[in-house]
Design a protein around this motif. Structure first.
Motif, PDB file in Angstrom:
ATOM      1  N   VAL A  38       8.433  12.603  -5.261  1.00 13.15           N
ATOM      2  CA  VAL A  38       8.319  11.424  -6.115  1.00 13.15           C
ATOM      3  C   VAL A  38       9.685  11.165  -6.746  1.00 13.15           C
ATOM      4  O   VAL A  38      10.514  12.066  -6.851  1.00 13.15           O
ATOM      5  N   LYS A  39       9.905   9.928  -7.156  1.00  9.81           N
ATOM      6  CA  LYS A  39      11.127   9.617  -7.889  1.00  9.81           C
ATOM      7  C   LYS A  39      11.019  10.221  -9.281  1.00  9.81           C
ATOM      8  O   LYS A  39       9.977  10.128  -9.917  1.00  9.81           O
ATOM      9  N   ALA A  40      12.091  10.839  -9.732  1.00  8.64           N
ATOM     10  CA  ALA A  40      12.101  11.503 -11.037  1.00  8.64           C
ATOM     11  C   ALA A  40      12.490  10.518 -12.127  1.00  8.64           C
ATOM     12  O   ALA A  40      13.468  10.712 -12.857  1.00  8.64           O
ATOM     13  N   ILE A  41      11.718   9.437 -12.216  1.00  7.51           N
ATOM     14  CA  ILE A  41      11.947   8.419 -13.242  1.00  7.51           C
ATOM     15  C   ILE A  41      10.601   8.040 -13.837  1.00  7.51           C
ATOM     16  O   ILE A  41       9.560   8.235 -13.217  1.00  7.51           O
ATOM     17  N   SER A  54       0.845  -1.196   0.000  1.00  9.88           N
ATOM     18  CA  SER A  54       0.000   0.000   0.000  1.00  9.88           C
ATOM     19  C   SER A  54       0.874   1.237   0.000  1.00  9.88           C
ATOM     20  O   SER A  54       1.919   1.275   0.635  1.00  9.88           O
ATOM     21  N   ARG A  55       0.441   2.232  -0.744  1.00  8.55           N
ATOM     22  CA  ARG A  55       1.197   3.473  -0.888  1.00  8.55           C
ATOM     23  C   ARG A  55       0.232   4.619  -1.057  1.00  8.55           C
ATOM     24  O   ARG A  55      -0.926   4.435  -1.435  1.00  8.55           O
ATOM     25  N   LEU A  56       0.714   5.817  -0.820  1.00  5.45           N
ATOM     26  CA  LEU A  56      -0.009   6.997  -1.263  1.00  5.45           C
ATOM     27  C   LEU A  56       0.346   7.193  -2.723  1.00  5.45           C
ATOM     28  O   LEU A  56       1.467   6.910  -3.152  1.00  5.45           O
ATOM     29  N   ALA A  57      -0.615   7.667  -3.503  1.00  5.67           N
ATOM     30  CA  ALA A  57      -0.366   7.842  -4.929  1.00  5.67           C
ATOM     31  C   ALA A  57      -1.095   9.073  -5.437  1.00  5.67           C
ATOM     32  O   ALA A  57      -2.094   9.511  -4.860  1.00  5.67           O
ATOM     33  N   LEU A 105      -4.799   7.039  -0.863  1.00 11.26           N
ATOM     34  CA  LEU A 105      -4.231   5.754  -0.518  1.00 11.26           C
ATOM     35  C   LEU A 105      -4.477   4.778  -1.658  1.00 11.26           C
ATOM     36  O   LEU A 105      -5.601   4.599  -2.101  1.00 11.26           O
ATOM     37  N   TYR A 106      -3.426   4.174  -2.148  1.00 17.49           N
ATOM     38  CA  TYR A 106      -3.508   3.171  -3.202  1.00 17.49           C
ATOM     39  C   TYR A 106      -3.109   1.851  -2.574  1.00 17.49           C
ATOM     40  O   TYR A 106      -2.037   1.720  -2.003  1.00 17.49           O
ATOM     41  N   GLN A 107      -3.965   0.870  -2.661  1.00 13.86           N
ATOM     42  CA  GLN A 107      -3.714  -0.402  -2.001  1.00 13.86           C
ATOM     43  C   GLN A 107      -3.819  -1.535  -3.012  1.00 13.86           C
ATOM     44  O   GLN A 107      -4.802  -1.649  -3.731  1.00 13.86           O
ATOM     45  N   ALA A 108      -2.799  -2.353  -3.064  1.00 11.64           N
ATOM     46  CA  ALA A 108      -2.798  -3.490  -3.977  1.00 11.64           C
ATOM     47  C   ALA A 108      -3.781  -4.545  -3.499  1.00 11.64           C
ATOM     48  O   ALA A 108      -4.035  -4.679  -2.302  1.00 11.64           O
ATOM     49  N   LYS A 109      -4.339  -5.301  -4.440  1.00 13.05           N
ATOM     50  CA  LYS A 109      -5.273  -6.376  -4.080  1.00 13.05           C
ATOM     51  C   LYS A 109      -4.569  -7.395  -3.190  1.00 13.05           C
ATOM     52  O   LYS A 109      -3.429  -7.767  -3.449  1.00 13.05           O
ATOM     53  N   PRO A 162      -3.104   4.791 -10.923  1.00 23.00           N
ATOM     54  CA  PRO A 162      -2.463   5.967 -10.329  1.00 23.00           C
ATOM     55  C   PRO A 162      -1.331   6.486 -11.209  1.00 23.00           C
ATOM     56  O   PRO A 162      -0.671   5.704 -11.896  1.00 23.00           O
ATOM     57  N   LEU A 163      -1.143   7.804 -11.184  1.00 27.96           N
ATOM     58  CA  LEU A 163      -0.092   8.431 -11.989  1.00 27.96           C
ATOM     59  C   LEU A 163       1.289   8.023 -11.477  1.00 27.96           C
ATOM     60  O   LEU A 163       2.159   7.643 -12.246  1.00 27.96           O
ATOM     61  N   THR A 164       1.480   8.108 -10.179  1.00 28.66           N
ATOM     62  CA  THR A 164       2.763   7.742  -9.599  1.00 28.66           C
ATOM     63  C   THR A 164       2.611   7.515  -8.106  1.00 28.66           C
ATOM     64  O   THR A 164       1.803   8.167  -7.461  1.00 28.66           O
ATOM     65  N   PRO A 165       3.399   6.585  -7.545  1.00 33.52           N
ATOM     66  CA  PRO A 165       3.415   6.466  -6.088  1.00 33.52           C
ATOM     67  C   PRO A 165       4.172   7.650  -5.479  1.00 33.52           C
ATOM     68  O   PRO A 165       5.005   8.270  -6.140  1.00 33.52           O
ATOM     69  N   VAL A 166       3.877   7.956  -4.240  1.00 30.85           N
ATOM     70  CA  VAL A 166       4.497   9.065  -3.530  1.00 30.85           C
ATOM     71  C   VAL A 166       5.575   8.511  -2.603  1.00 30.85           C
ATOM     72  O   VAL A 166       5.318   7.590  -1.838  1.00 30.85           O
ATOM     73  N   GLU A 167       6.783   9.062  -2.694  1.00 30.01           N
ATOM     74  CA  GLU A 167       7.888   8.633  -1.832  1.00 30.01           C
ATOM     75  C   GLU A 167       7.745   9.200  -0.423  1.00 30.01           C
ATOM     76  O   GLU A 167       7.980   8.514   0.550  1.00 30.01           O
ATOM     77  N   SER A 168       7.400  10.480  -0.320  1.00 25.71           N
ATOM     78  CA  SER A 168       7.158  11.094   0.983  1.00 25.71           C
ATOM     79  C   SER A 168       6.050  12.129   0.823  1.00 25.71           C
ATOM     80  O   SER A 168       5.895  12.732  -0.229  1.00 25.71           O
ATOM     81  N   PHE A 169       5.299  12.314   1.894  1.00 22.96           N
ATOM     82  CA  PHE A 169       4.132  13.197   1.869  1.00 22.96           C
ATOM     83  C   PHE A 169       4.020  13.887   3.217  1.00 22.96           C
ATOM     84  O   PHE A 169       4.010  13.214   4.252  1.00 22.96           O
ATOM     85  N   THR A 170       3.979  15.207   3.205  1.00 23.61           N
ATOM     86  CA  THR A 170       3.842  15.985   4.432  1.00 23.61           C
ATOM     87  C   THR A 170       2.628  16.893   4.304  1.00 23.61           C
ATOM     88  O   THR A 170       2.702  17.932   3.648  1.00 23.61           O
ATOM     89  N   PRO A 171       1.499  16.491   4.891  1.00 18.88           N
ATOM     90  CA  PRO A 171       0.315  17.347   4.841  1.00 18.88           C
ATOM     91  C   PRO A 171       0.320  18.343   6.004  1.00 18.88           C
ATOM     92  O   PRO A 171       0.900  18.088   7.057  1.00 18.88           O
ATOM     93  N   THR A 172      -0.327  19.478   5.804  1.00 20.36           N
ATOM     94  CA  THR A 172      -0.522  20.471   6.857  1.00 20.36           C
ATOM     95  C   THR A 172      -1.985  20.850   6.870  1.00 20.36           C
ATOM     96  O   THR A 172      -2.530  21.244   5.835  1.00 20.36           O
ATOM     97  N   PHE A 173      -2.611  20.705   8.026  1.00 24.38           N
ATOM     98  CA  PHE A 173      -4.010  21.067   8.200  1.00 24.38           C
ATOM     99  C   PHE A 173      -4.061  22.301   9.096  1.00 24.38           C
ATOM    100  O   PHE A 173      -3.608  22.244  10.242  1.00 24.38           O
ATOM    101  N   ASN A 174      -4.568  23.400   8.606  1.00 29.97           N
ATOM    102  CA  ASN A 174      -4.763  24.603   9.416  1.00 29.97           C
ATOM    103  C   ASN A 174      -6.250  24.844   9.544  1.00 29.97           C
ATOM    104  O   ASN A 174      -6.910  25.250   8.588  1.00 29.97           O
TER     105      ASN A 174
END
Length: 153
Positions: free
Chosen positions: A66-69, A12-15, A90-94, A25-37
């Motif tokens: 994201v990886k630049a590939i 499972s990954r964010l995508a 959230l992208y989750q494989a079967k 999905p276009l691409t998986p996300v390597e790191s993700f930092t959300p901010t909620f105000n």
């Protein structure tokens, strides 16, 4: 008390998702930092404190890497230049472990990229690209309904 299964984080990954196509999905996300105000200003009176609040509009921002590939960073750069909205979810494989995440679903909708920062080429590993942006809608579901408190006189 049973111990939850060990998380492998391999299934499972964010995508980044375009036009609601969660199966592509276009691409998986390597790191993700959300901010909620979710700012609110407390209202006082002469007779009491904290008699209510004035809620300001919610503000959701994020930084993702994201990886630049494989064209992923180029596609995200095209989204930024065109001002096209996308989702991060959230992208989750079967057949994957459904207990890897605290949330049943996490989704930033109506996202726009506000800045892009590609990394330098590296000797080992793939280069990355970091994107910052805003989301006009955020949805998080942990199985419990959450609402902002309301004030009634």
């Amino acid at each position: 008390m049973t111990t939850p299964p060990a998380s492998t984080w391999m299934q499972s990954r964010l995508a980044v998702v375009l036009e609601g196509k969660t199966d592509q999905p276009l691409t998986p996300v390597e790191s993700f930092t959300p901010t909620f105000n979710l700012n609110a200003e407390v209202v006082h009176s002469l007779e009491a404190t904290h008699v209510g609040y004035i809620a300001n509009p919610a503000n959701f921002t994020f930084t993702l890497t994201v990886k630049a590939i494989g064209g992923a960073s180029a596609a995200l750069t095209q989204l930024a230049v065109a001002g096209k909205e996308f989702s991060i979810g959230l992208y989750q494989a079967k057949g994957s472990n459904t207990d890897e995440w605290d949330f049943k679903s996490l989704l930033f909708n109506k996202c726009l990229i506000t800045s892009a920062n590609p990394s330098n080429a590296v000797i080992n590993g793939a280069p990355t690209a970091t994107f910052s942006g805003v989301a006009r809608e955020a949805v998080a579901d942990d199985g419990t309904e959450h609402r902002l408190p309301t004030f009634m006189a």
